[in-house]
Design a protein around this motif. Structure first.
Motif, PDB file in Angstrom:
ATOM      1  N   ILE A 227       0.827  -1.220   0.000  1.00  0.00           N
ATOM      2  CA  ILE A 227       0.000   0.000   0.000  1.00  0.00           C
ATOM      3  C   ILE A 227       0.857   1.263   0.000  1.00  0.00           C
ATOM      4  O   ILE A 227       0.677   2.150  -0.826  1.00  0.00           O
ATOM      5  CB  ILE A 227      -0.958  -0.003   1.203  1.00  0.00           C
ATOM      6  CG1 ILE A 227      -1.869  -1.221   1.113  1.00  0.00           C
ATOM      7  CG2 ILE A 227      -1.776   1.283   1.239  1.00  0.00           C
ATOM      8  CD1 ILE A 227      -2.693  -1.460   2.341  1.00  0.00           C
ATOM      9  N   LEU A 228       1.799   1.319   0.922  1.00  0.00           N
ATOM     10  CA  LEU A 228       2.574   2.550   1.089  1.00  0.00           C
ATOM     11  C   LEU A 228       3.310   2.982  -0.177  1.00  0.00           C
ATOM     12  O   LEU A 228       3.265   4.166  -0.536  1.00  0.00           O
ATOM     13  CB  LEU A 228       3.535   2.407   2.276  1.00  0.00           C
ATOM     14  CG  LEU A 228       3.985   3.728   2.909  1.00  0.00           C
ATOM     15  CD1 LEU A 228       2.791   4.550   3.386  1.00  0.00           C
ATOM     16  CD2 LEU A 228       4.954   3.483   4.052  1.00  0.00           C
ATOM     17  N   PRO A 229       3.999   2.041  -0.877  1.00  0.00           N
ATOM     18  CA  PRO A 229       4.697   2.485  -2.099  1.00  0.00           C
ATOM     19  C   PRO A 229       3.760   3.118  -3.116  1.00  0.00           C
ATOM     20  O   PRO A 229       4.142   4.052  -3.809  1.00  0.00           O
ATOM     21  CB  PRO A 229       5.288   1.183  -2.647  1.00  0.00           C
ATOM     22  CG  PRO A 229       5.421   0.302  -1.470  1.00  0.00           C
ATOM     23  CD  PRO A 229       4.267   0.629  -0.577  1.00  0.00           C
ATOM     24  N   ILE A 230       2.538   2.610  -3.211  1.00  0.00           N
ATOM     25  CA  ILE A 230       1.593   3.177  -4.181  1.00  0.00           C
ATOM     26  C   ILE A 230       1.158   4.571  -3.737  1.00  0.00           C
ATOM     27  O   ILE A 230       0.980   5.477  -4.553  1.00  0.00           O
ATOM     28  CB  ILE A 230       0.370   2.250  -4.329  1.00  0.00           C
ATOM     29  CG1 ILE A 230       0.823   0.887  -4.875  1.00  0.00           C
ATOM     30  CG2 ILE A 230      -0.674   2.881  -5.246  1.00  0.00           C
ATOM     31  CD1 ILE A 230      -0.263  -0.155  -4.886  1.00  0.00           C
ATOM     32  N   LEU A 231       1.019   4.726  -2.421  1.00  0.00           N
ATOM     33  CA  LEU A 231       0.536   6.006  -1.901  1.00  0.00           C
ATOM     34  C   LEU A 231       1.627   7.067  -1.825  1.00  0.00           C
ATOM     35  O   LEU A 231       1.341   8.257  -1.765  1.00  0.00           O
ATOM     36  CB  LEU A 231      -0.031   5.808  -0.489  1.00  0.00           C
ATOM     37  CG  LEU A 231      -1.369   5.092  -0.371  1.00  0.00           C
ATOM     38  CD1 LEU A 231      -1.755   4.991   1.087  1.00  0.00           C
ATOM     39  CD2 LEU A 231      -2.447   5.826  -1.153  1.00  0.00           C
ATOM     40  N   LEU A 232       2.888   6.599  -1.801  1.00  0.00           N
ATOM     41  CA  LEU A 232       3.988   7.513  -1.484  1.00  0.00           C
ATOM     42  C   LEU A 232       4.043   8.781  -2.340  1.00  0.00           C
ATOM     43  O   LEU A 232       4.172   9.879  -1.785  1.00  0.00           O
ATOM     44  CB  LEU A 232       5.321   6.760  -1.516  1.00  0.00           C
ATOM     45  CG  LEU A 232       6.427   7.406  -0.675  1.00  0.00           C
ATOM     46  CD1 LEU A 232       5.997   7.562   0.772  1.00  0.00           C
ATOM     47  CD2 LEU A 232       7.709   6.607  -0.777  1.00  0.00           C
ATOM     48  N   PRO A 233       3.933   8.675  -3.667  1.00  0.00           N
ATOM     49  CA  PRO A 233       4.004   9.922  -4.458  1.00  0.00           C
ATOM     50  C   PRO A 233       2.914  10.926  -4.052  1.00  0.00           C
ATOM     51  O   PRO A 233       3.201  12.115  -3.885  1.00  0.00           O
ATOM     52  CB  PRO A 233       3.800   9.444  -5.898  1.00  0.00           C
ATOM     53  CG  PRO A 233       4.210   8.022  -5.886  1.00  0.00           C
ATOM     54  CD  PRO A 233       3.830   7.502  -4.535  1.00  0.00           C
ATOM     55  N   ALA A 234       1.696  10.437  -3.880  1.00  0.00           N
ATOM     56  CA  ALA A 234       0.601  11.338  -3.494  1.00  0.00           C
ATOM     57  C   ALA A 234       0.844  11.912  -2.105  1.00  0.00           C
ATOM     58  O   ALA A 234       0.612  13.094  -1.844  1.00  0.00           O
ATOM     59  CB  ALA A 234      -0.726  10.595  -3.527  1.00  0.00           C
ATOM     60  N   LEU A 235       1.341  11.050  -1.227  1.00  0.00           N
ATOM     61  CA  LEU A 235       1.618  11.494   0.143  1.00  0.00           C
ATOM     62  C   LEU A 235       2.674  12.595   0.148  1.00  0.00           C
ATOM     63  O   LEU A 235       2.549  13.596   0.851  1.00  0.00           O
ATOM     64  CB  LEU A 235       2.098  10.285   0.950  1.00  0.00           C
ATOM     65  CG  LEU A 235       1.970  10.356   2.472  1.00  0.00           C
ATOM     66  CD1 LEU A 235       0.524  10.597   2.867  1.00  0.00           C
ATOM     67  CD2 LEU A 235       2.484   9.081   3.098  1.00  0.00           C
TER      68      LEU A 235
ATOM     69  N   GLN B 266       9.660  12.650  -5.072  1.00  0.00           N
ATOM     70  CA  GLN B 266       8.392  12.133  -5.553  1.00  0.00           C
ATOM     71  C   GLN B 266       8.567  11.428  -6.896  1.00  0.00           C
ATOM     72  O   GLN B 266       8.046  10.336  -7.107  1.00  0.00           O
ATOM     73  CB  GLN B 266       7.471  13.331  -5.700  1.00  0.00           C
ATOM     74  CG  GLN B 266       6.029  13.018  -5.792  1.00  0.00           C
ATOM     75  CD  GLN B 266       5.281  14.289  -6.133  1.00  0.00           C
ATOM     76  OE1 GLN B 266       5.858  15.368  -6.157  1.00  0.00           O
ATOM     77  NE2 GLN B 266       4.030  14.150  -6.421  1.00  0.00           N
ATOM     78  N   ALA B 267       9.339  12.072  -7.794  1.00  0.00           N
ATOM     79  CA  ALA B 267       9.584  11.490  -9.106  1.00  0.00           C
ATOM     80  C   ALA B 267      10.308  10.171  -8.954  1.00  0.00           C
ATOM     81  O   ALA B 267       9.987   9.174  -9.617  1.00  0.00           O
ATOM     82  CB  ALA B 267      10.412  12.455  -9.946  1.00  0.00           C
ATOM     83  N   TRP B 268      11.279  10.164  -8.000  1.00  0.00           N
ATOM     84  CA  TRP B 268      12.062   8.951  -7.776  1.00  0.00           C
ATOM     85  C   TRP B 268      11.158   7.837  -7.257  1.00  0.00           C
ATOM     86  O   TRP B 268      11.213   6.714  -7.713  1.00  0.00           O
ATOM     87  CB  TRP B 268      13.167   9.272  -6.773  1.00  0.00           C
ATOM     88  CG  TRP B 268      13.866   8.069  -6.221  1.00  0.00           C
ATOM     89  CD1 TRP B 268      14.830   7.332  -6.859  1.00  0.00           C
ATOM     90  CD2 TRP B 268      13.659   7.463  -4.955  1.00  0.00           C
ATOM     91  NE1 TRP B 268      15.229   6.301  -6.057  1.00  0.00           N
ATOM     92  CE2 TRP B 268      14.532   6.357  -4.879  1.00  0.00           C
ATOM     93  CE3 TRP B 268      12.823   7.740  -3.875  1.00  0.00           C
ATOM     94  CZ2 TRP B 268      14.579   5.538  -3.771  1.00  0.00           C
ATOM     95  CZ3 TRP B 268      12.875   6.931  -2.759  1.00  0.00           C
ATOM     96  CH2 TRP B 268      13.744   5.840  -2.713  1.00  0.00           C
TER      97      TRP B 268
ATOM     98  N   GLY C 164       6.942   2.282 -10.244  1.00  0.00           N
ATOM     99  CA  GLY C 164       6.436   2.021 -11.576  1.00  0.00           C
ATOM    100  C   GLY C 164       5.115   2.681 -11.884  1.00  0.00           C
ATOM    101  O   GLY C 164       4.367   2.250 -12.739  1.00  0.00           O
ATOM    102  N   ARG C 165       4.799   3.734 -11.160  1.00  0.00           N
ATOM    103  CA  ARG C 165       3.534   4.438 -11.430  1.00  0.00           C
ATOM    104  C   ARG C 165       3.833   5.759 -12.113  1.00  0.00           C
ATOM    105  O   ARG C 165       4.703   6.504 -11.687  1.00  0.00           O
ATOM    106  CB  ARG C 165       2.785   4.707 -10.132  1.00  0.00           C
ATOM    107  CG  ARG C 165       1.954   3.548  -9.685  1.00  0.00           C
ATOM    108  CD  ARG C 165       1.312   3.880  -8.375  1.00  0.00           C
ATOM    109  NE  ARG C 165       0.199   4.811  -8.585  1.00  0.00           N
ATOM    110  CZ  ARG C 165      -1.064   4.431  -8.676  1.00  0.00           C
ATOM    111  NH1 ARG C 165      -1.365   3.153  -8.597  1.00  0.00           N
ATOM    112  NH2 ARG C 165      -2.014   5.301  -8.839  1.00  0.00           N
ATOM    113  N   ASN C 166       3.110   6.017 -13.157  1.00  0.00           N
ATOM    114  CA  ASN C 166       3.263   7.309 -13.814  1.00  0.00           C
ATOM    115  C   ASN C 166       2.298   8.299 -13.195  1.00  0.00           C
ATOM    116  O   ASN C 166       1.153   7.987 -12.970  1.00  0.00           O
ATOM    117  CB  ASN C 166       2.963   7.164 -15.306  1.00  0.00           C
ATOM    118  CG  ASN C 166       4.205   7.426 -16.128  1.00  0.00           C
ATOM    119  OD1 ASN C 166       5.051   8.220 -15.719  1.00  0.00           O
ATOM    120  ND2 ASN C 166       4.328   6.747 -17.245  1.00  0.00           N
ATOM    121  N   ARG C 167       2.808   9.472 -12.984  1.00  0.00           N
ATOM    122  CA  ARG C 167       1.930  10.454 -12.362  1.00  0.00           C
ATOM    123  C   ARG C 167       0.906  10.986 -13.349  1.00  0.00           C
ATOM    124  O   ARG C 167       1.248  11.278 -14.469  1.00  0.00           O
ATOM    125  CB  ARG C 167       2.744  11.631 -11.827  1.00  0.00           C
ATOM    126  CG  ARG C 167       3.388  11.279 -10.526  1.00  0.00           C
ATOM    127  CD  ARG C 167       3.682  12.532  -9.737  1.00  0.00           C
ATOM    128  NE  ARG C 167       4.713  13.321 -10.408  1.00  0.00           N
ATOM    129  CZ  ARG C 167       4.756  14.655 -10.355  1.00  0.00           C
ATOM    130  NH1 ARG C 167       3.819  15.306  -9.747  1.00  0.00           N
ATOM    131  NH2 ARG C 167       5.737  15.304 -10.935  1.00  0.00           N
TER     132      ARG C 167
END
Lengths: 284, 336
Positions: A195-203, A273-275, A281-284
């Motif tokens: 869960i956390l890796p997916i949420l990290l950019p948004a967080l 965030q980009a990193w 592997g999620r594109n913003r």
């Protein structure tokens, strides 16, 4: 989008026409509203000599105010990242009575005039206030201390994390967690590895927004801070103080320092965030 | 358009505060840019002036008021806020308008009686009922452990007057500059909160119940003691204090442009009339009229006071020496 299509945008068919017009409008609009005013701040400062500029922006009181402003803002954004995530989680994953109301409440700090928030918080946390009077016997003073500044900055930053994380959480399918569980993951492992890796950019975006908002905050902080030199003066107050003395250039000099530090920090957060987006592997 | 409809439209536009230069012919308006604490005073002065002016000249006039921190207001006027008159709490805030593009005549002090100050007020102490800490004079404020509430001298005229009153109280009694500095340093060690302005400090003292004493202007202190917090507070008059007469001036460039010079002068003249002075006294500012002062002796006990210019030098010198960045005030609060 491939490199070729980027170089030759007219080839590609789009739903809406007018790329040239939109881009032109974007550039003019951004210049008028953001770039030119900011450039004026730098220009105004240029009338100070380097030595004078340095003397203004490194005077002990101003340096103490940077520490408080940036320190409290980072801490407030961090607190909001943790508790904002919890709030978003509760709002997305659980149903409970009054959920819609709480969802609406989250946005309130956006809309409330910050001075109102400042007065309300000060009334609550002052030595004779509802919360302040309970904390006082424990030796905790909130209003008129740096802790009060932190409380105000947490308050105004709440919606940013919740509102950036919420849509990602809503998209997050429970199947992923079920799959993790069926492969033998503990709940903590599911949380940290799935869960956390997916949420990290948004967080991180929410964190950056909350931080940026806190750095520039004036209205709500000014009442609760107590404004004691070297202890609880925030940088925006130093700028206002200069203006009260008709010292425009001094004020803009401090503003330039705030701009540069804020920009550097936001850039850093964006890179992070980009990193993290790339890593997961999620594109913003 | 029918006249009635037109009047209705015009008045509704005026009511929303949009009527400015283009509608000036319909009805004369004046804008008074003032500081925070006079909001209630001018709310009562303005209609009184309008009817006085109507009786005198037969013309209708509307006064709009704008309030804010005194220096902030001065900056707005300097930046182009079209105020016909300025009524500030410190003469430096009018002097800046002379410096910045000659908005105000250089001899503005001579244009109205009493150096263009229609009323006066003094820095006094507000203490809790019965004065439990026995605070009688400035020297009492420096005792260790006492908590003193003052507005921030960097952002508030009220705060600057408090600081200068404390400083001057030492000088007036024959003390040296070093004594004064020593005393003011001790006093500011006792200050737990520096609010942005006088009203903020009042809130801190009366609502947050912080502090043993609030140093503020007599008009504010007397009003709190007798009206807002009746029975909870006492006003204490120190043996000597500062004369903080708020000055007024016509903004020459604006009245020339708008053609309101006569009205603007009449408005400020009205402050000196019996009627104006009565309203001023009602709001706890000390009137200039000797007769009125005598009639209100119970409200305004005699006070020994000094003027900044007489004791401490010109305002511009004082400003530079004490309140400029790195000045004595900064040194005191940074190292306290």
């Amino acid at each position: 989008m491939s490199a070729a299509s980027f170089l030759n945008p007219t080839r590609q068919t789009r739903v809406l026409p007018g790329f040239g017009l939109s881009l032109g409008y974007t550039l003019v609009y951004l210049s008028l509203i953001v770039l030119i005013p900011l450039a004026a701040v730098f220009l105004k400062t240029a009338s100070l000599g380097w030595a004078e500029f340095w003397a203004v922006v490194t005077s002990p009181r101003v340096v103490a105010s940077y520490k408080l402003s940036f320190g409290a803002s980072l801490l407030a954004a961090a607190i909001n990242a943790v508790f904002g995530l919890m709030l978003a989680w509760a709002l997305v994953r659980y149903t409970f009575p009054g959920k819609k109301l709480i969802d609406a409440l989250v946005d309130l700090p956006f809309a409330l005039p910050t001075a109102v928030a400042g007065i309300a918080l000060t009334a609550l946390y002052a030595g004779n206030g509802w919360i302040g009077s309970k904390l006082a016997p424990l030796g905790i003073k909130v209003a008129f201390t740096p802790l009060g500044v932190l409380v105000a900055l947490v308050f105004i930053g709440v919606p940013f994390v919740v509102r950036t994380v919420q849509p990602i959480l809503e998209d997050l399918e429970t199947e992923l967690e079920e799959a993790a569980a069926s492969l033998g993951a503990h709940r903590w492992q599911t949380f940290t590895k799935v869960i956390l890796p997916i949420l990290l950019p948004a967080l991180l975006t929410g964190f950056a927004l909350a931080f940026a908002r806190a750095v520039g905050e004036y209205g709500s902080v000014i009442f609760i801070a107590g404004n004691i030199p070297m202890v609880s003066e925030i940088t925006p107050l130093m700028i206002i103080t200069k203006l009260e003395q008709y010292d425009y250039t001094g004020a803009t000099a401090i503003a330039v320092v705030m701009l540069v530090i804020s920009f550097a920090l936001l850039l850093l957060i964006n890179l992070l965030q980009a990193w993290s987006a790339k890593r997961t592997g999620r594109n913003r | 358009m029918k006249p009635a409809l037109r009047t209705l439209l015009l008045s509704s536009v005026l009511a929303f505060g949009l009527g400015s230069a283009s509608l000036a012919s319909a009805q004369t308006t004046l804008l008074n840019a003032s500081y925070d604490v006079t909001r209630e005073l001018y709310k009562e002065i303005n209609p009184a002036f309008a009817s006085w002016y109507k009786a005198k000249t037969g013309k209708d006039i509307t006064i709009n008021q704008s309030h804010g921190g005194s220096s902030k207001q001065a900056l707005s006027v300097a930046a182009g806020l079209e105020a016909d008159v300025v009524t500030m709490n410190q003469s430096t805030d009018i002097d800046i308008l002379v410096e910045r593009g000659k908005l105000v005549a250089a001899d503005w002090r001579k244009r109205f009686p009493h150096d263009a100050t229609p009323y006066t007020t003094y820095s006094v102490f507000l203490v809790h009922k019965g004065n439990p800490k026995k605070i009688k004079d400035w020297s009492d404020l420096a005792q260790p452990g006492l908590s003193v509430i003052v507005p921030n001298p960097k952002t508030s005229g009220n705060g600057r007057y408090t600081y200068l009153a404390a400083w001057g109280s030492v000088i007036a009694k024959g003390g040296s500059e070093a004594d004064a500095r020593n005393f003011v340093t001790k006093l500011f060690r006792n200050v737990p909160v520096l609010d942005g302005g006088g009203r903020g400090a009042t809130t801190t003292f009366t609502q947050r119940e912080l502090g043993d004493v609030l140093v503020t202007f007599e008009n504010e202190a007397a009003q709190i003691a007798r009206e807002l917090g009746a029975g909870q507070f006492d006003v204490v008059y120190p043996s000597i204090t500062i004369d903080a007469s708020p000055p007024v001036a016509v903004v020459e460039t604006v009245v020339a442009k708008r053609g309101t010079a006569t009205e603007a002068k009449a408005y400020l003249d009205f402050l000196y009339t019996d009627e104006g002075q009565k309203i001023i006294a009602k709001h706890w500012f000390r009137p200039r009229s000797e007769a009125l002062l005598k009639a209100n002796a119970d409200r305004f006990p005699p006070v020994k006071a000094f003027k900044v210019e007489e004791l401490l030098g010109s305002w511009s010198e004082v400003q530079k020496k004490h309140f400029a960045d790195g000045g004595i005030y900064d040194q005191i609060v940074v190292n306290r």
